[in-house]
Scaffold this active site. Structure first.
Site, mmCIF file in Angstrom:
data_model
loop_
_atom_site.group_PDB
_atom_site.id
_atom_site.type_symbol
_atom_site.label_atom_id
_atom_site.label_comp_id
_atom_site.label_asym_id
_atom_site.label_seq_id
_atom_site.Cartn_x
_atom_site.Cartn_y
_atom_site.Cartn_z
ATOM 1 N N ARG A 63 -2.887 -4.374 -7.898
ATOM 2 C CA ARG A 63 -2.875 -4.185 -6.440
ATOM 3 C C ARG A 63 -4.063 -3.335 -5.994
ATOM 4 O O ARG A 63 -5.039 -3.853 -5.447
ATOM 5 C CB ARG A 63 -1.532 -3.561 -6.011
ATOM 6 C CG ARG A 63 -1.271 -3.617 -4.510
ATOM 7 C CD ARG A 63 -1.951 -2.553 -3.680
ATOM 8 N NE ARG A 63 -1.662 -1.183 -4.126
ATOM 9 C CZ ARG A 63 -2.289 -0.130 -3.654
ATOM 10 N NH1 ARG A 63 -3.254 -0.259 -2.754
ATOM 11 N NH2 ARG A 63 -1.994 1.093 -4.103
ATOM 12 N N ASP A 64 -4.025 -2.043 -6.295
ATOM 13 C CA ASP A 64 -5.087 -1.150 -5.813
ATOM 14 C C ASP A 64 -6.421 -1.580 -6.415
ATOM 15 O O ASP A 64 -7.467 -1.508 -5.772
ATOM 16 C CB ASP A 64 -4.773 0.292 -6.225
ATOM 17 C CG ASP A 64 -5.386 1.327 -5.294
ATOM 18 O OD1 ASP A 64 -6.160 0.941 -4.414
ATOM 19 O OD2 ASP A 64 -5.092 2.526 -5.460
ATOM 20 N N HIS A 91 -2.163 10.224 -7.884
ATOM 21 C CA HIS A 91 -2.844 8.934 -7.681
ATOM 22 C C HIS A 91 -4.302 9.254 -7.356
ATOM 23 O O HIS A 91 -4.674 9.384 -6.188
ATOM 24 C CB HIS A 91 -2.156 8.188 -6.533
ATOM 25 C CG HIS A 91 -2.760 6.871 -6.175
ATOM 26 N ND1 HIS A 91 -2.186 5.655 -6.511
ATOM 27 C CD2 HIS A 91 -3.877 6.549 -5.496
ATOM 28 C CE1 HIS A 91 -2.922 4.667 -6.044
ATOM 29 N NE2 HIS A 91 -3.967 5.175 -5.422
ATOM 30 N N HIS A 108 -8.287 8.615 -7.415
ATOM 31 C CA HIS A 108 -9.459 7.743 -7.600
ATOM 32 C C HIS A 108 -10.554 8.589 -8.238
ATOM 33 O O HIS A 108 -10.551 9.824 -8.135
ATOM 34 C CB HIS A 108 -9.870 7.136 -6.255
ATOM 35 C CG HIS A 108 -8.905 6.081 -5.784
ATOM 36 N ND1 HIS A 108 -9.205 4.750 -5.772
ATOM 37 C CD2 HIS A 108 -7.624 6.170 -5.345
ATOM 38 C CE1 HIS A 108 -8.167 4.061 -5.324
ATOM 39 N NE2 HIS A 108 -7.184 4.905 -5.054
ATOM 40 N N CYS A 149 -10.456 1.329 -2.021
ATOM 41 C CA CYS A 149 -9.655 0.995 -0.850
ATOM 42 C C CYS A 149 -10.575 0.353 0.174
ATOM 43 O O CYS A 149 -11.631 0.900 0.491
ATOM 44 C CB CYS A 149 -9.001 2.260 -0.278
ATOM 45 S SG CYS A 149 -8.139 1.946 1.268
ATOM 46 N N ASN A 207 -9.379 3.603 -9.132
ATOM 47 C CA ASN A 207 -8.498 4.656 -9.625
ATOM 48 C C ASN A 207 -9.021 5.092 -10.979
ATOM 49 O O ASN A 207 -9.755 4.364 -11.641
ATOM 50 C CB ASN A 207 -7.079 4.095 -9.840
ATOM 51 C CG ASN A 207 -6.481 3.572 -8.566
ATOM 52 O OD1 ASN A 207 -6.761 2.458 -8.160
ATOM 53 N ND2 ASN A 207 -5.668 4.385 -7.927
HETATM 54 P P1 HMG Z 1 -1.780 -5.220 12.986
HETATM 55 O O1 HMG Z 1 -2.904 -6.161 13.208
HETATM 56 O O2 HMG Z 1 -1.639 -4.051 13.899
HETATM 57 O O3 HMG Z 1 -0.379 -5.952 12.862
HETATM 58 O O4 HMG Z 1 -1.900 -4.683 11.497
HETATM 59 P P2 HMG Z 1 0.420 -6.890 13.834
HETATM 60 O O5 HMG Z 1 1.849 -6.496 13.682
HETATM 61 O O6 HMG Z 1 -0.190 -6.902 15.201
HETATM 62 O O7 HMG Z 1 0.201 -8.336 13.162
HETATM 63 C C1 HMG Z 1 -1.037 -8.975 13.114
HETATM 64 C C2 HMG Z 1 -0.931 -10.202 12.250
HETATM 65 O O8 HMG Z 1 -0.633 -9.825 10.887
HETATM 66 C C3 HMG Z 1 0.208 -11.132 12.650
HETATM 67 O O9 HMG Z 1 -0.196 -12.441 12.272
HETATM 68 C C4 HMG Z 1 1.344 -10.701 11.749
HETATM 69 O O10 HMG Z 1 2.289 -11.727 11.528
HETATM 70 C C5 HMG Z 1 0.621 -10.394 10.471
HETATM 71 P P3 HMG Z 1 -0.756 -13.476 13.366
HETATM 72 O O11 HMG Z 1 0.346 -13.586 14.369
HETATM 73 O O12 HMG Z 1 -2.003 -12.829 13.949
HETATM 74 O O13 HMG Z 1 -1.029 -14.701 12.555
HETATM 75 N N1 HMG Z 1 1.311 -9.393 9.646
HETATM 76 C C6 HMG Z 1 1.585 -9.560 8.354
HETATM 77 N N2 HMG Z 1 1.352 -10.561 7.491
HETATM 78 C C7 HMG Z 1 1.776 -10.393 6.227
HETATM 79 N N3 HMG Z 1 2.392 -9.291 5.784
HETATM 80 C C8 HMG Z 1 2.636 -8.271 6.612
HETATM 81 C C9 HMG Z 1 2.223 -8.384 7.962
HETATM 82 N N4 HMG Z 1 2.323 -7.569 9.012
HETATM 83 C C10 HMG Z 1 1.759 -8.198 10.055
HETATM 84 N N5 HMG Z 1 3.244 -7.164 6.162
HETATM 85 C C11 HMG Z 1 -0.851 -3.956 9.460
HETATM 86 C C12 HMG Z 1 -0.968 -3.758 10.964
HETATM 87 C C13 HMG Z 1 -0.088 -2.756 8.913
HETATM 88 C C14 HMG Z 1 -0.109 -5.236 9.174
HETATM 89 C C15 HMG Z 1 -2.269 -4.023 8.874
HETATM 90 O O14 HMG Z 1 -2.977 -2.907 9.292
HETATM 91 C C16 HMG Z 1 -2.282 -4.058 7.369
HETATM 92 O O15 HMG Z 1 -1.877 -5.035 6.755
HETATM 93 N N6 HMG Z 1 -2.772 -2.977 6.734
HETATM 94 C C17 HMG Z 1 -2.779 -2.876 5.285
HETATM 95 C C18 HMG Z 1 -4.092 -2.379 4.844
HETATM 96 C C19 HMG Z 1 -4.088 -2.246 3.351
HETATM 97 O O16 HMG Z 1 -3.482 -2.997 2.635
HETATM 98 N N7 HMG Z 1 -4.837 -1.210 2.854
HETATM 99 C C20 HMG Z 1 -4.957 -0.976 1.460
HETATM 100 C C21 HMG Z 1 -3.694 -0.474 0.834
HETATM 101 S S1 HMG Z 1 -3.400 1.273 1.069
HETATM 102 C C22 HMG Z 1 -4.312 2.020 -0.194
HETATM 103 O O17 HMG Z 1 -5.051 1.373 -0.895
HETATM 104 C C23 HMG Z 1 -4.065 3.478 -0.480
HETATM 105 C C24 HMG Z 1 -3.176 3.725 -1.700
HETATM 106 O O18 HMG Z 1 -3.709 3.132 -2.864
HETATM 107 C C25 HMG Z 1 -3.025 5.220 -1.943
HETATM 108 C C26 HMG Z 1 -4.369 5.952 -1.981
HETATM 109 O O19 HMG Z 1 -5.238 5.640 -2.796
HETATM 110 O O20 HMG Z 1 -4.486 6.842 -1.136
HETATM 111 C C27 HMG Z 1 -1.773 3.155 -1.478
HETATM 112 MG MG MG Z 2 -5.291 4.021 -4.089
#
Ligand code: HMG
Ligand code: MG
Length: 302
Positions: free
Chosen positions: A15-16, A207, A209, A240, A249
């Site tokens: 994933r990450d 966690h 990086h 990220c 990471n």
């Molecule tokens: P948004 O654009 O505000 O969401 O995004 P929305 O509710 O307006 O929806 C927009 C579109 O996305 C719609 O589709 C929804 O159906 C769809 P459309 O009608 O335009 O075709 N949608 C989804 N589709 C699939 N799965 C879902 C989903 N939700 C909405 N769950 C949202 C808000 C949170 C969805 C967006 O910002 C997002 O997906 N963000 C995730 C970003 C991400 O994955 N970042 C990396 C992971 S975090 C990380 O790496 C840190 C970590 O490792 C820890 C660390 O290192 O610190 C965990």
């Molecule tokens: Mg991370």
């Protein structure tokens, strides 16, 4: 010095690690990677993310991957979920554990999840409540605990506030993300010592990086404060998408090498882990980003 006798490694490479890769990794490669990581004895493997495919296209096949892996007894297979829609998709795929996430700064929260910190709390509360009703376990992540790519220094009080909210609502573990790998050992220890006065340290995870090469030192430091859960990524994959310049990471191979040397049990088979790292690095067409893996593979090759 006090170190845990045993450490649980949470493998986040699929994933990450992969979420930041520009080249699309086919679902069958991801499935094979997860199987190889399971063969290596990793107790927890984060398989993918039910996030918006428009935001992170690489994770679009996560449901397919989750359905294709052979889930083995004794291994946890969490999926990252940002909202109720993600939970719905996870539930439909038969996921038994999710990981949700929030960040310590308003800018990172907006960039990563398009909402404020307060909105992210409302969102994760709703997800936790719904998940627990479905008997799905919930892990929490807090991003940018030692620094933010947009706002710089972060407040330990915000980390504490988020950790308390996640635990109070029902997360069984909260993972402290140094998303951009800027923290150093003293800072990491100070943070855990502060949190320890309010939340259960055995339920905290590190966690880290490795952007600035500090991850192993920071892990070594926080293990002395009682942390015994470490997130890492095979072959040092990752970054990220919303933290420009952040590298992967800490590599799982480097963590396992250090822990084995310290006599700390992880249950991980290094040779099989090297095989998993080699497999995905070959697919991506580069060497593993792990000093231990590079050295050990060179030794194996004679
Ligand atoms: P948004 O654009 O505000 O969401 O995004 P929305 O509710 O307006 O929806 C927009 C579109 O996305 C719609 O589709 C929804 O159906 C769809 P459309 O009608 O335009 O075709 N949608 C989804 N589709 C699939 N799965 C879902 C989903 N939700 C909405 N769950 C949202 C808000 C949170 C969805 C967006 O910002 C997002 O997906 N963000 C995730 C970003 C991400 O994955 N970042 C990396 C992971 S975090 C990380 O790496 C840190 C970590 O490792 C820890 C660390 O290192 O610190 C965990
Ligand atoms: Mg991370």
């Amino acid at each position: 010095m006090n170190f845990p006798g045993q450490v649980k490694i949470v493998e986040v490479g699929p994933r990450d690690g992969l979420q930041n890769e520009a080249v699309t990794v086919p679902a069958e490669i991801k499935v094979q990677l997860v199987e190889k990581l399971a063969d290596a004895g990793l107790p927890v493997i984060e398989v993918g993310a039910f996030v918006s495919p428009k935001w992170v296209p690489q994770m679009a096949t996560s449901g397919e991957v989750f359905r294709q892996i052979t889930r083995r007894d004794g291994i946890g297979y969490p999926m990252l979920v940002p909202n109720l829609k993600g939970l719905e998709l996870a539930h439909a795929a038969g996921v038994r554990e999710i990981a949700l996430f929030a960040a310590t700064t308003e800018t990172f929260s907006q960039k990563n999840t398009n909402c404020s910190i307060a909105e992210s709390i409302d969102r994760f509360n709703a997800v936790i409540d719904a998940a627990l009703r479905l008997d799905i376990r919930v892990r929490g992540y807090i991003s940018c605990v030692l620094g933010c790519p947009y706002e710089g220094e972060v407040s330990m009080d915000t980390v504490l506030m988020l950790a308390e909210k996640m635990f109070d609502r029902g997360c069984y573990e909260v993972s402290l993300g140094d998303t951009i790998g800027v923290g150093t050992a003293g800072q990491a220890q100070a943070l855990v010592e502060k949190l320890a006065r309010h939340v259960p340290v055995p339920q905290l995870a590190a966690h880290f990086h490795d952007t600035y090469g500090q991850a192993l030192a920071n892990i070594h430091a926080v293990m002395q404060c009682g942390i015994a859960v470490i997130d890492s990524s095979v072959a040092g994959l990752g970054g990220c998408p919303y933290a420009k310049g952040a590298t992967g990471n800490v590599a799982t191979e480097d963590v396992v090498y250090m822990l084995q040397g310290m006599g700390i049990d992880t249950g991980v088979d290094m040779d099989k882990l090297l095989e998993a790292g080699r497999f995905i690095s070959d697919f991506l067409g580069r060497e593993p980003v792990s000093r231990a893996a590079t050295a050990l593979l060179r030794k194996q090759a004679g």
